[in-house]
Write a protein that holds these residues in place. Structure first.
Motif, PDB file in Angstrom:
ATOM      1  N   MET A  98      -8.904 -14.774   3.887  1.00  0.00           N
ATOM      2  CA  MET A  98      -8.228 -15.118   5.138  1.00  0.00           C
ATOM      3  C   MET A  98      -7.975 -13.911   6.028  1.00  0.00           C
ATOM      4  O   MET A  98      -7.896 -14.040   7.244  1.00  0.00           O
ATOM      5  CB  MET A  98      -6.900 -15.823   4.843  1.00  0.00           C
ATOM      6  CG  MET A  98      -7.079 -17.212   4.261  1.00  0.00           C
ATOM      7  SD  MET A  98      -5.550 -18.135   4.269  1.00  0.00           S
ATOM      8  CE  MET A  98      -6.058 -19.612   3.392  1.00  0.00           C
ATOM      9  N   THR A  99      -7.844 -12.731   5.421  1.00  0.00           N
ATOM     10  CA  THR A  99      -7.560 -11.533   6.223  1.00  0.00           C
ATOM     11  C   THR A  99      -8.743 -10.587   6.332  1.00  0.00           C
ATOM     12  O   THR A  99      -8.819  -9.807   7.287  1.00  0.00           O
ATOM     13  CB  THR A  99      -6.378 -10.763   5.613  1.00  0.00           C
ATOM     14  OG1 THR A  99      -6.753 -10.260   4.322  1.00  0.00           O
ATOM     15  CG2 THR A  99      -5.146 -11.653   5.491  1.00  0.00           C
ATOM     16  N   GLY A 100      -9.643 -10.630   5.374  1.00  0.00           N
ATOM     17  CA  GLY A 100     -10.723  -9.651   5.345  1.00  0.00           C
ATOM     18  C   GLY A 100     -10.256  -8.304   4.858  1.00  0.00           C
ATOM     19  O   GLY A 100     -10.984  -7.313   4.944  1.00  0.00           O
ATOM     20  N   LEU A 101      -9.026  -8.244   4.320  1.00  0.00           N
ATOM     21  CA  LEU A 101      -8.433  -6.997   3.839  1.00  0.00           C
ATOM     22  C   LEU A 101      -8.312  -7.039   2.323  1.00  0.00           C
ATOM     23  O   LEU A 101      -8.170  -8.111   1.727  1.00  0.00           O
ATOM     24  CB  LEU A 101      -7.042  -6.797   4.456  1.00  0.00           C
ATOM     25  CG  LEU A 101      -6.957  -6.857   5.983  1.00  0.00           C
ATOM     26  CD1 LEU A 101      -5.495  -6.801   6.427  1.00  0.00           C
ATOM     27  CD2 LEU A 101      -7.758  -5.725   6.610  1.00  0.00           C
ATOM     28  N   LEU A 102      -8.325  -5.876   1.692  1.00  0.00           N
ATOM     29  CA  LEU A 102      -8.234  -5.798   0.231  1.00  0.00           C
ATOM     30  C   LEU A 102      -6.769  -5.862  -0.204  1.00  0.00           C
ATOM     31  O   LEU A 102      -6.196  -4.894  -0.717  1.00  0.00           O
ATOM     32  CB  LEU A 102      -8.900  -4.517  -0.280  1.00  0.00           C
ATOM     33  CG  LEU A 102     -10.427  -4.487  -0.174  1.00  0.00           C
ATOM     34  CD1 LEU A 102     -10.964  -3.130  -0.611  1.00  0.00           C
ATOM     35  CD2 LEU A 102     -11.035  -5.594  -1.029  1.00  0.00           C
ATOM     36  N   LEU A 103      -6.168  -7.025  -0.004  1.00  0.00           N
ATOM     37  CA  LEU A 103      -4.766  -7.224  -0.355  1.00  0.00           C
ATOM     38  C   LEU A 103      -4.616  -7.505  -1.839  1.00  0.00           C
ATOM     39  O   LEU A 103      -5.487  -8.113  -2.461  1.00  0.00           O
ATOM     40  CB  LEU A 103      -4.180  -8.381   0.457  1.00  0.00           C
ATOM     41  CG  LEU A 103      -4.181  -8.224   1.989  1.00  0.00           C
ATOM     42  CD1 LEU A 103      -3.604  -9.475   2.642  1.00  0.00           C
ATOM     43  CD2 LEU A 103      -3.383  -6.991   2.394  1.00  0.00           C
ATOM     44  N   GLU A 104      -3.483  -7.080  -2.391  1.00  0.00           N
ATOM     45  CA  GLU A 104      -3.183  -7.323  -3.799  1.00  0.00           C
ATOM     46  C   GLU A 104      -2.053  -8.327  -3.987  1.00  0.00           C
ATOM     47  O   GLU A 104      -1.682  -8.634  -5.118  1.00  0.00           O
ATOM     48  CB  GLU A 104      -2.812  -6.000  -4.493  1.00  0.00           C
ATOM     49  CG  GLU A 104      -3.946  -4.996  -4.586  1.00  0.00           C
ATOM     50  CD  GLU A 104      -5.040  -5.440  -5.545  1.00  0.00           C
ATOM     51  OE1 GLU A 104      -4.754  -6.271  -6.428  1.00  0.00           O
ATOM     52  OE2 GLU A 104      -6.174  -4.967  -5.413  1.00  0.00           O
ATOM     53  N   ASN A 105      -1.505  -8.857  -2.890  1.00  0.00           N
ATOM     54  CA  ASN A 105      -0.362  -9.771  -2.993  1.00  0.00           C
ATOM     55  C   ASN A 105      -0.709 -11.004  -3.813  1.00  0.00           C
ATOM     56  O   ASN A 105      -1.759 -11.617  -3.621  1.00  0.00           O
ATOM     57  CB  ASN A 105       0.078 -10.230  -1.604  1.00  0.00           C
ATOM     58  CG  ASN A 105       0.481  -9.072  -0.715  1.00  0.00           C
ATOM     59  OD1 ASN A 105      -0.355  -8.274  -0.321  1.00  0.00           O
ATOM     60  ND2 ASN A 105       1.772  -9.009  -0.395  1.00  0.00           N
ATOM     61  N   PHE A 144       1.608  -7.984  12.688  1.00  0.00           N
ATOM     62  CA  PHE A 144       0.412  -7.309  12.193  1.00  0.00           C
ATOM     63  C   PHE A 144       0.533  -7.115  10.684  1.00  0.00           C
ATOM     64  O   PHE A 144       1.610  -6.785  10.171  1.00  0.00           O
ATOM     65  CB  PHE A 144       0.237  -5.953  12.871  1.00  0.00           C
ATOM     66  CG  PHE A 144      -0.252  -6.046  14.287  1.00  0.00           C
ATOM     67  CD1 PHE A 144      -1.602  -5.986  14.574  1.00  0.00           C
ATOM     68  CD2 PHE A 144       0.658  -6.206  15.331  1.00  0.00           C
ATOM     69  CE1 PHE A 144      -2.055  -6.081  15.883  1.00  0.00           C
ATOM     70  CE2 PHE A 144       0.218  -6.295  16.639  1.00  0.00           C
ATOM     71  CZ  PHE A 144      -1.146  -6.239  16.917  1.00  0.00           C
ATOM     72  N   ILE A 145      -0.575  -7.308   9.974  1.00  0.00           N
ATOM     73  CA  ILE A 145      -0.572  -7.119   8.521  1.00  0.00           C
ATOM     74  C   ILE A 145      -0.878  -5.663   8.218  1.00  0.00           C
ATOM     75  O   ILE A 145      -1.959  -5.153   8.540  1.00  0.00           O
ATOM     76  CB  ILE A 145      -1.608  -8.035   7.837  1.00  0.00           C
ATOM     77  CG1 ILE A 145      -1.291  -9.509   8.128  1.00  0.00           C
ATOM     78  CG2 ILE A 145      -1.624  -7.787   6.331  1.00  0.00           C
ATOM     79  CD1 ILE A 145      -2.322 -10.476   7.601  1.00  0.00           C
ATOM     80  N   ASP A 146       0.086  -4.994   7.620  1.00  0.00           N
ATOM     81  CA  ASP A 146      -0.091  -3.611   7.171  1.00  0.00           C
ATOM     82  C   ASP A 146      -0.237  -3.596   5.652  1.00  0.00           C
ATOM     83  O   ASP A 146       0.230  -4.513   4.963  1.00  0.00           O
ATOM     84  CB  ASP A 146       1.098  -2.752   7.583  1.00  0.00           C
ATOM     85  CG  ASP A 146       1.055  -2.388   9.072  1.00  0.00           C
ATOM     86  OD1 ASP A 146       0.024  -2.686   9.713  1.00  0.00           O
ATOM     87  OD2 ASP A 146       2.045  -1.831   9.575  1.00  0.00           O
ATOM     88  N   ILE A 147      -0.859  -2.560   5.145  1.00  0.00           N
ATOM     89  CA  ILE A 147      -1.079  -2.445   3.697  1.00  0.00           C
ATOM     90  C   ILE A 147      -0.387  -1.195   3.184  1.00  0.00           C
ATOM     91  O   ILE A 147      -0.615  -0.085   3.689  1.00  0.00           O
ATOM     92  CB  ILE A 147      -2.581  -2.386   3.357  1.00  0.00           C
ATOM     93  CG1 ILE A 147      -3.318  -3.592   3.957  1.00  0.00           C
ATOM     94  CG2 ILE A 147      -2.781  -2.351   1.848  1.00  0.00           C
ATOM     95  CD1 ILE A 147      -4.810  -3.601   3.680  1.00  0.00           C
ATOM     96  N   GLU A 148       0.458  -1.376   2.192  1.00  0.00           N
ATOM     97  CA  GLU A 148       1.126  -0.255   1.541  1.00  0.00           C
ATOM     98  C   GLU A 148       0.175   0.395   0.540  1.00  0.00           C
ATOM     99  O   GLU A 148      -0.832  -0.205   0.144  1.00  0.00           O
ATOM    100  CB  GLU A 148       2.373  -0.757   0.800  1.00  0.00           C
ATOM    101  CG  GLU A 148       3.436  -1.355   1.692  1.00  0.00           C
ATOM    102  CD  GLU A 148       4.572  -1.935   0.876  1.00  0.00           C
ATOM    103  OE1 GLU A 148       4.342  -2.214  -0.328  1.00  0.00           O
ATOM    104  OE2 GLU A 148       5.670  -2.117   1.436  1.00  0.00           O
ATOM    105  N   PRO A 149       0.468   1.603   0.096  1.00  0.00           N
ATOM    106  CA  PRO A 149      -0.313   2.196  -0.997  1.00  0.00           C
ATOM    107  C   PRO A 149      -0.277   1.269  -2.214  1.00  0.00           C
ATOM    108  O   PRO A 149       0.770   0.774  -2.598  1.00  0.00           O
ATOM    109  CB  PRO A 149       0.424   3.515  -1.279  1.00  0.00           C
ATOM    110  CG  PRO A 149       1.089   3.852   0.019  1.00  0.00           C
ATOM    111  CD  PRO A 149       1.484   2.545   0.625  1.00  0.00           C
ATOM    112  N   GLY A 150      -1.432   1.003  -2.794  1.00  0.00           N
ATOM    113  CA  GLY A 150      -1.508   0.060  -3.905  1.00  0.00           C
ATOM    114  C   GLY A 150      -2.045  -1.291  -3.488  1.00  0.00           C
ATOM    115  O   GLY A 150      -2.279  -2.156  -4.323  1.00  0.00           O
ATOM    116  N   GLY A 151      -2.197  -1.506  -2.163  1.00  0.00           N
ATOM    117  CA  GLY A 151      -2.838  -2.724  -1.690  1.00  0.00           C
ATOM    118  C   GLY A 151      -1.914  -3.865  -1.343  1.00  0.00           C
ATOM    119  O   GLY A 151      -2.380  -4.936  -0.966  1.00  0.00           O
ATOM    120  N   ARG A 152      -0.597  -3.676  -1.456  1.00  0.00           N
ATOM    121  CA  ARG A 152       0.320  -4.758  -1.130  1.00  0.00           C
ATOM    122  C   ARG A 152       0.481  -4.856   0.379  1.00  0.00           C
ATOM    123  O   ARG A 152       0.815  -3.874   1.051  1.00  0.00           O
ATOM    124  CB  ARG A 152       1.675  -4.531  -1.805  1.00  0.00           C
ATOM    125  CG  ARG A 152       2.653  -5.667  -1.569  1.00  0.00           C
ATOM    126  CD  ARG A 152       3.928  -5.475  -2.378  1.00  0.00           C
ATOM    127  NE  ARG A 152       4.883  -6.532  -2.078  1.00  0.00           N
ATOM    128  CZ  ARG A 152       4.833  -7.756  -2.587  1.00  0.00           C
ATOM    129  NH1 ARG A 152       3.859  -8.077  -3.427  1.00  0.00           N
ATOM    130  NH2 ARG A 152       5.738  -8.658  -2.276  1.00  0.00           N
TER     131      ARG A 152
END
Length: 634
Positions: A478-485, A614-622
């Motif tokens: 859905m985001t195209g981002l490497l999220l870990e949530n 805006f979707i931001d990503i923390e270190p670790g992918g969250r």
């Protein structure tokens, strides 16, 4: 003068030869005739063997329907090979019809019922050519729509053929046939049947249990008892037919092979592939009788007469039941003509592998670190595992130089390697450390998928690891981002273009676990038997969007969750997920507007301001949604 008896082995016919020859007719031969119920009955008469008996799962319900005297008629529907005529014949016999009369020529049989109605059996609609089917269809229409209670028509027909005949009949009558649309909805969407028409759809009855029944009927048939008197199985000789039969029956592994075969058939079914009973009979017959050398066994299916030369030539391993299960013994064109082998080939067993598995098979007998595993998992089976042929080809491959490896010897060994991978899928112990069996297939997460279904059936929660993998895959698509949530689902866009591969604007976020009527629930869809993702964006009915989770879609989400690029696995699955995302975005907009209804006065001076998340990503992918307020210039 003494006449050689069946039990005399090489002097006469082997005692089970008539049965094996009959079973062969069910196999995937080029001119297979088992599509005709009458042919099977005639073949039984010639062979003089006991028939293969399978249950008729809907027969009792059909009989009860007739005996209840409910007005109207009956449709026995399905695809080719589902057993429509078989059920039709069984119903005829159960309600008092004469089997001999049924066997006489003619596609329409009539039987006067005790209640005075005339039961009109149409054995197979496809037996009529063109307009010949008009009369039985008109009789059906009079009974269903015309209120004619003097007859009950029992019609056996293929889905598509019935719809086509109704369409053509309607055209000839300058109208749209009134039965066509409701029957089409019944077949395709499990909609309600027309009033006064009881529809029994056999295409919805085949499952893992059907395969188990077919395997028992084939491998456990009473005619196999004759093999005990056969000379081809004495004195340490291995008859490949009897060996395969016992393995399919589960005598050597406690039923593990049959269970894992059932897993494959179940995954294929849940992916939308229908495997009729006829195909399952062809599968089991091929597993028992298949042989990859057409010179040793005509049409790659063994008879008892082939066994002595196969034993003398030392080519028993070419009858491997594990290769036969995937149609590897058949020419590719003949295998692809059969839906069941096409379905089995889709798992890629034999081609898919891991470094650990191939290391075991190629170097295991010589590598001291692998020798124990090789002995336990490969050498333990001298018939289809570490055979003399396999060891010789293995030595030639390992000891040859590069030029030798490119020659035919290397090709032979690589083909053997594929067969060994197929054997490993069926023979590896459950939860074998280092060699997970699903890694030998293209559906590496299929075991987890089946566990989801079992959990839902038993009203148990889906495991946190599995749910987390689904959520991680959804978020990445859905985001195209490497999220870990794994605790929340982001419904994101790129500012209006919902099909964008990268979307960093969060329109809505919802918990990954249903709480207070909001969030994602995983449910079991009763009609399909598949899991369904149900994402609710607000409490109350009408605020959720559902997604049918097929095995291939689950595999897609799981691979994306593990780091695969979406388009590298399946563009079709990616488009399905993006369509799901588009529905969620539309639902989010509806929920948002409903939340703002009546709040215009409260906006006041803030009407000129716009807040974007805006979707931001923390270190670790969250990931997290960061609000940014944009104001219009004064």
């Amino acid at each position: 003068m003494n006449t050689p008896q069946q039990g005399d082995g090489a002097l006469g016919m082997p005692p089970a030869s008539a049965w094996v020859k009959f079973l062969r007719s069910y196999g995937p031969t080029p001119n297979n005739l088992t599509m005709f119920d009458e042919y099977v009955a005639n073949a039984l008469g010639r062979a003089k063997v006991a028939p293969i008996r399978l249950s008729t799962p809907l027969l009792d319900t059909m009989v009860s329907h007739i005996e209840s005297k409910v007005p109207g008629s009956m449709l026995i529907a399905g695809t080719a090979g589902d057993g429509k005529t078989y059920h039709c014949r069984a119903l005829w016999t159960r309600i008092g019809g004469d089997p001999k009369e049924w066997a006489d020529k003619g596609n329409v049989k009539e039987l006067r019922l005790i209640d005075g109605r005339l039961a009109v059996f149409v054995k197979d609609l496809s037996e009529f050519n063109g307009e010949e089917s008009d009369l039985p269809l008109q009789r059906l229409e009079r009974s269903v729509l015309g209120g004619d209670d003097s007859e009950v028509v029992i019609l056996a027909a293929n889905h598509g053929q019935l719809l086509d005949r109704l369409r053509d009949l309607g055209k000839r009558q300058n109208r749209t046939h009134p039965l066509r649309k409701p029957l089409q909805e019944r077949f395709l969407q499990a909609g309600p049947a027309p009033e006064r028409l009881a529809v029994f759809d056999l295409s919805r009855t085949t499952s893992r249990k059907t395969l188990e029944e077919v395997a028992r009927a084939v491998a456990g048939h009473s005619e196999w008892d004759n093999c005990r008197r056969c000379a081809f199985s004495t004195g340490g000789k291995v008859c490949p037919i009897d060996e395969n039969r016992r393995r399919l029956l589960g005598e050597t592994d406690g039923g593990q092979l049959a269970h894992r075969l059932g897993d494959l058939v179940e995954i294929a079914r849940l992916n939308g592939l229908h495997l009729p009973v006829r195909d399952l009979l062809a599968l089991c017959s091929n597993m028992v009788l298949g042989h990859s050398d057409a010179k040793a066994a005509k049409e790659n299916l063994m008879t008892c007469a082939d066994v002595p030369k196969i034993q003398e030539g030392g080519h028993i391993s070419k009858a491997s039941i594990y290769a036969n299960a995937f149609g590897a013994n058949l020419p590719k064109r003949r295998a692809s003509d059969r839906p069941v082998f096409k379905a089995m080939a889709s798992f890629g067993v034999g081609e898919e592998t891991t470094n650990a598995a191939d290391g075991l098979l190629v170097y295991g007998k010589d590598d001291s670190r692998l020798q124990a595993d090789f002995k336990r998992l490969v050498a333990v089976d001298p018939i289809y595992g570490a055979t003399a042929d396999f060891r010789a080809a293995q030595d030639a491959y390992l000891e040859g130089n590069e030029s030798v490896r490119l020659e035919d010897g290397a090709t032979e060994f690589l083909e053997m390697l594929e067969d060994q991978r197929r054997r490993l899928y069926f023979s590896l112990p459950e939860a074998e450390p280092g060699y997970p069996r699903w890694s030998m297939t293209a559906f590496r997460f299929a075991g987890d998928y089946l566990d989801i279904i079992e959990s839902l059936k038993s009203k148990k929660p889906v495991s946190d690891a599995t749910r987390g993998r689904i959520v991680r895959g959804l978020n990445r698509v859905m985001t195209g981002l490497l999220l870990e949530n794994v605790d929340r689902i982001f419904i994101a866009s790129s500012g209006g273009f919902t099909q964008s591969r990268v979307s960093v604007l969060c329109d809505h976020e919802t918990p990954s676990r249903r709480q207070g009527g909001v969030g994602m629930a995983i449910k079991l869809e009763e009609v399909t038997g598949r899991p369904q993702l149900d994402v609710s964006l607000s409490p109350g009915p009408g605020n959720s969007v559902s997604f049918d989770l097929t095995p291939i879609r689950y595999e897609f989400l799981s691979r994306v969750a593990e780091g695969a690029l979406p388009a590298s696995f399946s563009n079709e699955c990616l488009e399905d997920l993006l369509a799901f995302k588009a529905k969620l975005l539309r639902k989010a907009e509806i929920v948002r507007k409903a939340g703002f209804a009546g709040d215009d006065d409260e906006l006041g001076g803030e009407a000129s301001a716009l807040t974007l998340n805006f979707i931001d990503i923390e270190p670790g992918g969250r990931g997290f949604a960061r609000p940014v307020t944009v104001r219009a210039p004064a």
